[in-house]
Design an enzyme around this catalytic site. Structure first.
Site, short mmCIF file in Angstrom:
data_model
loop_
_atom_site.label_atom_id
_atom_site.label_comp_id
_atom_site.label_asym_id
_atom_site.label_seq_id
_atom_site.Cartn_x
_atom_site.Cartn_y
_atom_site.Cartn_z
N THR A 44 5.89 3.86 5.02
CA THR A 44 5.13 4.82 4.21
C THR A 44 3.90 4.17 3.58
O THR A 44 2.86 4.82 3.45
CB THR A 44 6.03 5.45 3.13
OG1 THR A 44 6.76 4.41 2.46
CG2 THR A 44 7.03 6.41 3.74
N THR A 45 3.98 2.88 3.21
CA THR A 45 2.81 2.17 2.69
C THR A 45 1.75 2.02 3.78
O THR A 45 0.56 1.94 3.49
CB THR A 45 3.21 0.79 2.14
OG1 THR A 45 4.18 0.97 1.11
CG2 THR A 45 2.01 0.06 1.54
N TYR A 107 11.23 16.20 1.56
CA TYR A 107 10.92 17.62 1.32
C TYR A 107 12.07 18.55 1.69
O TYR A 107 12.35 19.52 0.97
CB TYR A 107 9.65 18.06 2.07
CG TYR A 107 9.17 19.44 1.64
CD1 TYR A 107 8.45 19.60 0.47
CD2 TYR A 107 9.46 20.57 2.40
CE1 TYR A 107 8.04 20.87 0.06
CE2 TYR A 107 9.05 21.83 2.01
CZ TYR A 107 8.34 21.98 0.83
OH TYR A 107 7.94 23.22 0.43
N TYR A 133 16.44 3.76 4.53
CA TYR A 133 15.45 3.62 3.45
C TYR A 133 15.62 4.77 2.48
O TYR A 133 15.38 5.93 2.81
CB TYR A 133 14.04 3.59 4.06
CG TYR A 133 12.89 3.52 3.09
CD1 TYR A 133 13.06 3.13 1.76
CD2 TYR A 133 11.60 3.83 3.49
CE1 TYR A 133 12.00 3.06 0.88
CE2 TYR A 133 10.52 3.76 2.63
CZ TYR A 133 10.72 3.38 1.32
OH TYR A 133 9.67 3.32 0.45
N ARG A 138 10.07 9.54 -4.04
CA ARG A 138 9.06 10.07 -3.13
C ARG A 138 9.59 11.21 -2.27
O ARG A 138 8.85 12.13 -1.93
CB ARG A 138 8.55 8.95 -2.20
CG ARG A 138 7.68 7.90 -2.85
CD ARG A 138 6.33 8.41 -3.29
NE ARG A 138 5.44 8.74 -2.20
CZ ARG A 138 4.42 7.99 -1.82
NH1 ARG A 138 4.15 6.86 -2.43
NH2 ARG A 138 3.64 8.38 -0.83
N LYS A 161 17.07 -0.36 2.70
CA LYS A 161 16.03 -0.62 1.70
C LYS A 161 16.30 0.36 0.57
O LYS A 161 16.14 1.57 0.73
CB LYS A 161 14.63 -0.40 2.31
CG LYS A 161 13.50 -0.54 1.29
CD LYS A 161 12.15 -0.21 1.93
CE LYS A 161 11.03 -0.26 0.90
NZ LYS A 161 9.70 0.10 1.50
N ILE A 203 11.53 -5.59 0.44
CA ILE A 203 10.49 -5.00 1.28
C ILE A 203 9.43 -4.50 0.30
O ILE A 203 9.62 -3.51 -0.40
CB ILE A 203 11.05 -3.89 2.18
CG1 ILE A 203 12.08 -4.49 3.15
CG2 ILE A 203 9.92 -3.21 2.96
CD1 ILE A 203 12.75 -3.49 4.06
#
Length: 292
Positions: A44-45, A107, A133, A138, A161, A203
Site C-alpha cells: 500500500t505504501t 471497504y 496484513y 486503513r 504484518k 515492515i
C-alpha cells in the site's frame, strides 16, 4: 529468510506520473547499501491502488531483478476483490518473489469467515509463501487473532504484518499460533517493543527515510538489546509519528525526495503533494534522525 527491517518501498514516478524504473533501481541499491533486510514491492505504501495490474507486476519483477538475490523481496498481492487478488497472485507466481503480502479486503467489511475464505483462495493459487496484513485503520476490516490462528494452518501462510499498534495482539497471536509463524509489526511507533516481546521484525514506512537507523534498531531489538535499541528509536520517534500527518505515502514520499533518494515526491490522484504547513515539521523530524 524474513526478519529485521523490511521496507514498505515507495514507488517513484517521473514528472509525467509514469513509473520511473531508473530511480527505482537507485532506490533498491540505496536500501541494500544501507542494510535493509528485505523489500516489500507494491504494497500500500508503494501505491498499489493506483498502479494498473501490468504496472504492478512489472514493478515487482523489476525490484526482484535489481535486488538480484541479495535480500528477500515480498510482492504485494492484496485487493478488496478476491478474484483480483487471486489474479495478481497467479501473475506473480513467475516473478521471482520470495513471498507475497496481502492486505485484508478494504471497504467491503467482510466477516471473519469471509476473510478465511478470501485468504484460502489466494493461498491456493500459489505455492509461494503468503503473509497476512492487518491494518484496520486503513481498511475498516480487522483480522482477529482467532482468524489468524485458523489461517496459520494453511501450509503456505507463514506470517502476518500486524499494524494495529496494539501490542496485546502480539501475545494473543503468539499464544494461538505455532512458534514458526512469523510476526511482523506494521506500526513503526510500537515496532521496537513488538520485537522485544517476540516479534520477528518490522515492515516499515520509516525505513524509507532512515534505513540505516532502522536496520540497526532491528538488529539490537532482535538480539534483546533494549538500551541501544531505545537510543536509536529516540532519534526516530518524530519520524514514526509525523510520517502520518497526512495519508501515507504522501509524507514519506516527500521525505524520500528531500533526502535525495528520489528526485521528486510525485503521487497519483487522488493523492496530492504534501501540504506546505507540514514541511518544517518533517524537516525537523529528519534532522532529529540525522538523515537531513
Amino acid at each position: 529468510m524474513f526478519s529485521g527491517s523490511i521496507v514498505a518501498l515507495v514507488t517513484p514516478f517521473n514528472d509525467n506520473g509514469d513509473v520511473d524504473y531508473q530511480q527505482l533501481e537507485q532506490l533498491v541499491e540505496f536500501h541494500i547499501q544501507q542494510g535493509t533486510d528485505g523489500i516489500v514491492a507494491v504494497g500500500t505504501t508503494g501505491e498499489s491502488t493506483t498502479l494498473s495490474h501490468d504496472e504492478h507486476i512489472k514493478v515487482v519483477k523489476q525490484v526482484v531483478s535489481f535486488v538480484n538475490g541479495r535480500i528477500p523481496v515480498i510482492g504485494g498481492n492484496g485487493s478488496n476483490s478476491t478474484s483480483e487478488a487471486v489474479e495478481l497472485t497467479k501473475r506473480l507466481n513467475d516473478s521471482g518473489v520470495d513471498a507475497m503480502l496481502g492486505v485484508t479486503p478494504y471497504y467491503n467489511k467482510p466477516p471473519q469467515r469471509g476473510l478465511i475464505e478470501h485468504y484460502k483462495a489466494v493461498a491456493n493459487a500459489t505455492d509461494i509463501p503468503q503473509i497476512l496484513y492487518n491494518v484496520p485503520g486503513r481498511t475498516q476490516c480487522d483480522l482477529l487473532p482467532e482468524t489468524v490462528a485458523e489461517l496459520s494452518k494453511v501450509k503456505n501462510i507463514i506470517g502476518i504484518k500486524e499494524a494495529t499498534g496494539n501490542l496485546s495482539r502480539l501475545s494473543e497471536i503468539k499464544a494461538l499460533c505455532d512458534n514458526n509463524f512469523l510476526l511482523f509489526s506494521g506500526d513503526d511507533d510500537t515496532g521496537l517493543e513488538f520485537m522485544l516481546q517476540g516479534g520477528h521484525g518490522v515492515i516499515s514506512v520509516t525505513n524509507n527515510v532512515a534505513p540505516k537507523l532502522m536496520s540497526d534498531l532491528c538488529r539490537h531489538a532482535l538480539a534483546g538489546e533494549r538500551e541501544p535499541a531505545e537510543q536509536i528509536n529516540s532519534k526516530l520517534k518524530s519520524l514514526h509519528s509525523h510520517l502520518f500527518v497526512e495519508a501515507n505515502p504522501i509524507p514519506v514520499k516527500w521525505c524520500v525526495a528531500q533526502i535525495g533518494a528520489i528526485s521528486n515526491g510525485q503521487l497519483r490522484l487522488p493523492l496530492v503533494e504534501l501540504s506546505s504547513e507540514y514541511h518544517e515539521l518533517l524537516n525537523s523530524a529528519m534532522r532529529e534522525a540525522q538523515v537531513l
